[in-house]
Design a protein around this motif. Sequence first.
Motif, PDB file in Angstrom:
ATOM      1  N   UNK A   1      56.985  39.271  38.238  1.00  0.00           N
ATOM      2  CA  UNK A   1      55.651  39.775  38.500  1.00  0.00           C
ATOM      3  C   UNK A   1      55.169  39.249  39.848  1.00  0.00           C
ATOM      4  N   UNK A   2      54.639  40.134  40.693  1.00  0.00           N
ATOM      5  CA  UNK A   2      54.160  39.758  42.006  1.00  0.00           C
ATOM      6  C   UNK A   2      52.777  39.130  41.888  1.00  0.00           C
ATOM      7  N   UNK A   3      52.564  38.058  42.605  1.00  0.00           N
ATOM      8  CA  UNK A   3      51.276  37.380  42.602  1.00  0.00           C
ATOM      9  C   UNK A   3      50.327  38.100  43.545  1.00  0.00           C
ATOM     10  N   UNK A   4      49.117  38.311  43.075  1.00  0.00           N
ATOM     11  CA  UNK A   4      48.090  38.915  43.910  1.00  0.00           C
ATOM     12  C   UNK A   4      47.318  37.810  44.605  1.00  0.00           C
ATOM     13  N   UNK A   5      47.259  37.883  45.924  1.00  0.00           N
ATOM     14  CA  UNK A   5      46.510  36.923  46.728  1.00  0.00           C
ATOM     15  C   UNK A   5      45.252  37.609  47.229  1.00  0.00           C
ATOM     16  N   UNK A   6      44.107  36.942  47.063  1.00  0.00           N
ATOM     17  CA  UNK A   6      42.839  37.527  47.460  1.00  0.00           C
ATOM     18  C   UNK A   6      42.158  36.660  48.516  1.00  0.00           C
ATOM     19  N   UNK A   7      41.271  37.289  49.292  1.00  0.00           N
ATOM     20  CA  UNK A   7      40.471  36.584  50.286  1.00  0.00           C
ATOM     21  C   UNK A   7      39.058  37.153  50.199  1.00  0.00           C
ATOM     22  N   UNK A   8      38.152  36.397  49.613  1.00  0.00           N
ATOM     23  CA  UNK A   8      36.776  36.853  49.438  1.00  0.00           C
ATOM     24  C   UNK A   8      35.940  36.452  50.649  1.00  0.00           C
ATOM     25  N   UNK A   9      35.082  37.355  51.094  1.00  0.00           N
ATOM     26  CA  UNK A   9      34.192  36.973  52.180  1.00  0.00           C
ATOM     27  C   UNK A   9      33.115  36.028  51.636  1.00  0.00           C
ATOM     28  N   UNK A  10      32.367  35.425  52.531  1.00  0.00           N
ATOM     29  CA  UNK A  10      31.423  34.363  52.151  1.00  0.00           C
ATOM     30  C   UNK A  10      30.360  34.826  51.153  1.00  0.00           C
ATOM     31  N   UNK A  11      30.045  36.124  51.120  1.00  0.00           N
ATOM     32  CA  UNK A  11      29.037  36.643  50.186  1.00  0.00           C
ATOM     33  C   UNK A  11      29.510  36.613  48.737  1.00  0.00           C
ATOM     34  N   UNK A  12      30.797  36.451  48.522  1.00  0.00           N
ATOM     35  CA  UNK A  12      31.362  36.582  47.182  1.00  0.00           C
ATOM     36  C   UNK A  12      31.872  35.245  46.624  1.00  0.00           C
ATOM     37  N   UNK A  13      31.157  34.175  46.920  1.00  0.00           N
ATOM     38  CA  UNK A  13      31.550  32.853  46.444  1.00  0.00           C
ATOM     39  C   UNK A  13      31.570  32.745  44.928  1.00  0.00           C
ATOM     40  N   UNK A  24      43.789  33.178  39.687  1.00  0.00           N
ATOM     41  CA  UNK A  24      44.080  34.105  40.783  1.00  0.00           C
ATOM     42  C   UNK A  24      43.860  33.349  42.093  1.00  0.00           C
ATOM     43  N   UNK A  25      44.862  33.281  42.919  1.00  0.00           N
ATOM     44  CA  UNK A  25      44.778  32.581  44.201  1.00  0.00           C
ATOM     45  C   UNK A  25      43.763  33.322  45.072  1.00  0.00           C
ATOM     46  N   UNK A  26      42.587  32.717  45.239  1.00  0.00           N
ATOM     47  CA  UNK A  26      41.483  33.374  45.937  1.00  0.00           C
ATOM     48  C   UNK A  26      40.916  32.464  47.019  1.00  0.00           C
ATOM     49  N   UNK A  27      41.264  32.771  48.265  1.00  0.00           N
ATOM     50  CA  UNK A  27      40.677  32.050  49.390  1.00  0.00           C
ATOM     51  C   UNK A  27      39.247  32.543  49.563  1.00  0.00           C
ATOM     52  N   UNK A  28      38.382  31.670  50.057  1.00  0.00           N
ATOM     53  CA  UNK A  28      36.984  32.028  50.294  1.00  0.00           C
ATOM     54  C   UNK A  28      36.662  31.748  51.749  1.00  0.00           C
ATOM     55  N   UNK A  29      36.164  32.757  52.426  1.00  0.00           N
ATOM     56  CA  UNK A  29      35.824  32.608  53.837  1.00  0.00           C
ATOM     57  C   UNK A  29      34.621  31.686  54.007  1.00  0.00           C
ATOM     58  N   UNK A  30      34.722  30.796  54.954  1.00  0.00           N
ATOM     59  CA  UNK A  30      33.572  29.958  55.313  1.00  0.00           C
ATOM     60  C   UNK A  30      32.504  30.857  55.926  1.00  0.00           C
ATOM     61  N   UNK A  31      31.235  30.524  55.725  1.00  0.00           N
ATOM     62  CA  UNK A  31      30.163  31.364  56.287  1.00  0.00           C
ATOM     63  C   UNK A  31      30.252  31.519  57.807  1.00  0.00           C
ATOM     64  N   UNK A  32      30.880  30.573  58.484  1.00  0.00           N
ATOM     65  CA  UNK A  32      30.990  30.634  59.948  1.00  0.00           C
ATOM     66  C   UNK A  32      32.176  31.464  60.424  1.00  0.00           C
ATOM     67  N   UNK A  33      33.054  31.871  59.510  1.00  0.00           N
ATOM     68  CA  UNK A  33      34.236  32.655  59.886  1.00  0.00           C
ATOM     69  C   UNK A  33      33.811  34.082  60.244  1.00  0.00           C
ATOM     70  N   UNK A  34      34.234  34.544  61.391  1.00  0.00           N
ATOM     71  CA  UNK A  34      33.890  35.909  61.794  1.00  0.00           C
ATOM     72  C   UNK A  34      34.658  36.907  60.938  1.00  0.00           C
ATOM     73  N   UNK A  35      34.136  38.117  60.865  1.00  0.00           N
ATOM     74  CA  UNK A  35      34.830  39.169  60.113  1.00  0.00           C
ATOM     75  C   UNK A  35      36.217  39.440  60.689  1.00  0.00           C
ATOM     76  N   UNK A  36      36.320  39.441  62.007  1.00  0.00           N
ATOM     77  CA  UNK A  36      37.620  39.671  62.652  1.00  0.00           C
ATOM     78  C   UNK A  36      38.630  38.595  62.254  1.00  0.00           C
ATOM     79  N   UNK A  37      38.181  37.351  62.249  1.00  0.00           N
ATOM     80  CA  UNK A  37      39.081  36.253  61.895  1.00  0.00           C
ATOM     81  C   UNK A  37      39.450  36.324  60.414  1.00  0.00           C
TER      82      UNK A  37
END
Length: 158
Positions: A1-13, A24-37
């Motif tokens: 089974x393939x693991x799903x990796x997620x990256x939530x933007x800062x609004x979705x803490x 679920x492996x879920x990275x969370x963007x720091x509020x200072x991280x730009x959308x592009x980054x």
Amino acid sequence: MQTTLLFADAMLGGLARWLRLLDIDTALAAPTLSDRELVRLANAQSRVVLTRDRHLIRFLRPDRGLLVAAQRTDAQLREVVDAIQLPRPEALFLRCLVCNGRLEAASAEQILERVPASARAFDQPIRHCPDCDRVYWFGSHTRRMTEHLQEVLPQWFA
């Protein structure tokens, strides 16, 4: 089974914490991280970007992205589970809810110094996050979270 990796933007803490509870492996963007980054990091790590920001999805076009429509965390969780077809986890509470680290068995020293005596009486594992040094144990809070999860995702607990 393939693991799903997620990256939530800062609004979705809040959503990120519930996804971590589900292992679920879920990275969370720091509020200072730009959308592009955020998109660059998510693409480099083969993660699905979770966001409520239409602009991010429409103009920055992550390799894999999900525009989360729901406003409430419960509904967001149902939406993500359904849209990505996340499988029911084998166990809950295996990731740090704060930093996303994989939890390990806590040492006797960590337990004695940091866990209330009442929690040590339960026949449940006590876990430690090696990344941020938090200690987790089962108690009334985990029972309430599990009961809430049963209400939000009843199909997993039928």
